[in-house]
Write a protein that holds these residues in place. Structure first.
Motif, short mmCIF file in Angstrom:
data_model
loop_
_atom_site.label_atom_id
_atom_site.label_comp_id
_atom_site.label_asym_id
_atom_site.label_seq_id
_atom_site.Cartn_x
_atom_site.Cartn_y
_atom_site.Cartn_z
N GLU A 123 3.70 7.25 0.70
CA GLU A 123 3.96 6.16 1.63
C GLU A 123 3.03 6.27 2.84
O GLU A 123 2.61 7.35 3.24
N SER A 181 2.23 4.82 8.90
CA SER A 181 2.59 3.71 9.78
C SER A 181 3.56 2.74 9.13
O SER A 181 4.03 1.80 9.78
N ASN A 226 6.57 3.18 8.21
CA ASN A 226 8.00 3.40 8.48
C ASN A 226 8.56 2.44 9.52
O ASN A 226 9.76 2.43 9.78
N ASP A 227 7.69 1.66 10.14
CA ASP A 227 8.15 0.70 11.15
C ASP A 227 8.95 -0.42 10.49
O ASP A 227 8.76 -0.75 9.32
N THR A 258 7.87 -3.31 4.73
CA THR A 258 8.76 -2.96 3.63
C THR A 258 7.91 -2.40 2.49
O THR A 258 6.72 -2.74 2.37
N GLN A 259 8.50 -1.55 1.65
CA GLN A 259 7.77 -0.94 0.55
C GLN A 259 7.69 -1.85 -0.68
O GLN A 259 7.26 -1.42 -1.74
N ASP A 284 2.54 1.43 -1.23
CA ASP A 284 2.15 2.80 -0.84
C ASP A 284 0.67 3.01 -1.11
O ASP A 284 -0.05 2.10 -1.54
N GLU A 308 -3.83 2.23 7.48
CA GLU A 308 -2.97 2.85 8.49
C GLU A 308 -3.24 2.25 9.87
O GLU A 308 -2.31 1.93 10.63
#
Length: 469
Positions: A42, A45, A47-48, A52-53, A282, A387
């Protein structure tokens, strides 16, 4: 030679051609950066809450749910001049593959000659003796060490690399069309916001003039209010120019002269907006999707095949040849004595130039090692770009939200200052200061919102989507 013996020779040739192919077989670099778990995991950056993944859709611009934008991008992907050039380059690469494949086909040559001669001492008139020489030659390359197979393999990998380059152009065109459309909408939005500020300041200017006529204001108050109006209005031409330049760019991307810009887009006033979080998946998905990474990987494969082409020159190049001919005096055409037939291998070898061949092998090997380093660099830059783009977008959203709150506070403050001034409980300088703060906050917030859209598009571009048909 009888037909059965010819067939036996052909079968032997096919068996010989199945010998081991020279040079190494291509395998993806095992120690590449692309195989590292940290590269495939993943995004840091990601995780904000802005992300969404979820998988990125191929037509990522459809996430804005804007039919006009969808139509513009599809038109650009059809008519763009740079993309047409990239398609032509791909067609050329495909023709090169066909040319390489033709190198292992049966080749034929036909020759014919008629010779007229007489002995000088006979004194006889022409024509003298007429002889003919007609021939048909066949040649089939046995490719014992796979030189032709490696050349075909290299051309196929080159074609795949050119296809990836074409796909990269599609990504660029889709992103450029989306950004140009967003620039037009953002310019109109900023024009609207600035005009709203100018209108508010004009109202203050009109009120100040009325107060001056009634003896409650001064000429100094009027000049300061007029200066505020002029300062805000000065930004309008720049926004108008940005809008028109965006329309001209759209025309170019659509393969049209600037004068034929899409007028149906000129009135776009709302910024493109995403309905939810931005899907980024990812690192592994990014590596699979990015066209420039695929181009770099196919370049390694093609240059690996060229090592085999160079190595094959260390060995004899053998072909199976056959010829059929008629020769002799013209009156003997058709008689058995005029026919001739032969079948046998044709041998060619570059010996004694083996040092040159070894130098070419070393060159090809060094080229592959350079390709692997370029591939790693491409992967690293792609991950860094993604990123950085995500970090910029996430922080840009935070900045836009903060400026929105500042705008709301400035609006309340300006309203309160206006009421106090009208009822004689506040000074004119306080009113101008509050309105100046509101004007600055409005313009800054509008610019931040436009920048957020640009940052979204930058994220989509770094993720590499949009080339899939």
């Amino acid at each position: 030679m009888t037909v059965s013996r010819f067939l036996s020779a052909a079968a032997m040739a096919l068996a010989l051609s199945a010998c081991a192919t020279a040079g190494p077989d291509y395998h993806p670099p095992e120690q590449s950066v692309a195989t590292a778990p940290s590269a495939q995991g993943e995004f840091v950056s990601g995780n904000d809450a802005a992300f969404t993944q979820a998988p990125l859709p191929d037509r990522w611009w459809s996430l804005y749910d804007d039919p006009r934008l969808d139509a513009l991008v599809e038109q650009a992907l059809t008519a763009n001049a740079d993309l047409r050039a990239a398609d032509a380059n791909l067609e050329r690469a495909e023709a090169v593959v066909r040319e390489a494949e033709g190198g292992r086909a049966l080749t034929t040559s036909v020759s014919g000659a008629i010779d007229v001669s007489r002995q000088a001492q006979t004194g006889r008139p022409l024509p003298g003796i007429i002889t003919d020489n007609l021939g048909l030659a066949l040649s089939y390359p046995l490719d014992l060490r796979g030189k032709l197979r490696r050349a075909i393999e290299a051309s196929e990998d080159d074609r795949a690399a050119v296809e990836a380059a074409r796909d990269a152009v599609r990504v660029s065109v889709a992103g450029a069309a989306t950004k140009a459309y967003a620039d037009v909408c953002a310019a109109n939005y900023q024009l609207s916001v600035t005009r709203k500020v100018v209108q508010l300041q004009r109202q203050t200017l009109d009120a100040t003039r009325r107060l001056q006529r009634g003896g409650r204001g001064t000429a100094f108050d009027v000049s300061r209010a007029a200066a505020a109006v002029d300062a805000s209005a000065a930004a309008l031409p720049a926004f108008a120019a940005t809008r028109q330049n965006g329309l001209y760019l759209l025309a170019t991307l659509l393969g049209r002269p600037p004068a034929e810009y899409p007028r149906e887009v000129a009135d776009c006033a709302a910024l493109p907006r995403l309905a939810g979080a931005l899907p980024v998946e990812d690192g592994a998905a990014l590596i699979r999707r990015r066209a420039d990474i695929r181009q770099a990987e196919r370049t390694i494969a093609g240059d690996t095949a060229r090592i085999g082409v160079a190595v094959a020159d260390l060995y004899p190049q053998v072909s199976l040849g056959s010829s059929l001919g008629l020769s002799g005096p013209l009156e003997n055409i058709g008689k058995g004595s005029s026919f001739g037939f032969s079948l046998g291998p044709l041998l060619s070898w570059s010996f004694p130039n083996r040092p040159v061949v070894h130098a070419r092998i070393d060159q090809a090997d060094a080229k592959v090692r350079a390709d692997i380093a370029t591939f790693d660099s491409t992967v690293l830059n792609a991950l860094r770009e993604a990123e950085s783009a995500m970090e910029t977008y996430a922080r840009g959203r935070d900045r836009a939200a903060a400026l929105g709150r500042a705008r709301d506070s400035a609006e309340i403050s300006a309203g309160q200052a206006g009421k106090l001034f009208r009822f004689g409980r506040g000074g004119f300088l306080d009113l101008l200061s509050a309105q100046g703060s509101l004007a600055s906050a409005e313009v800054s917030h509008a610019a931040a919102q436009a920048a957020v859209v640009d940052d979204q598009i930058a994220v989509f571009l770094t993720l590499g989507g949009g080339w899939q048909r």
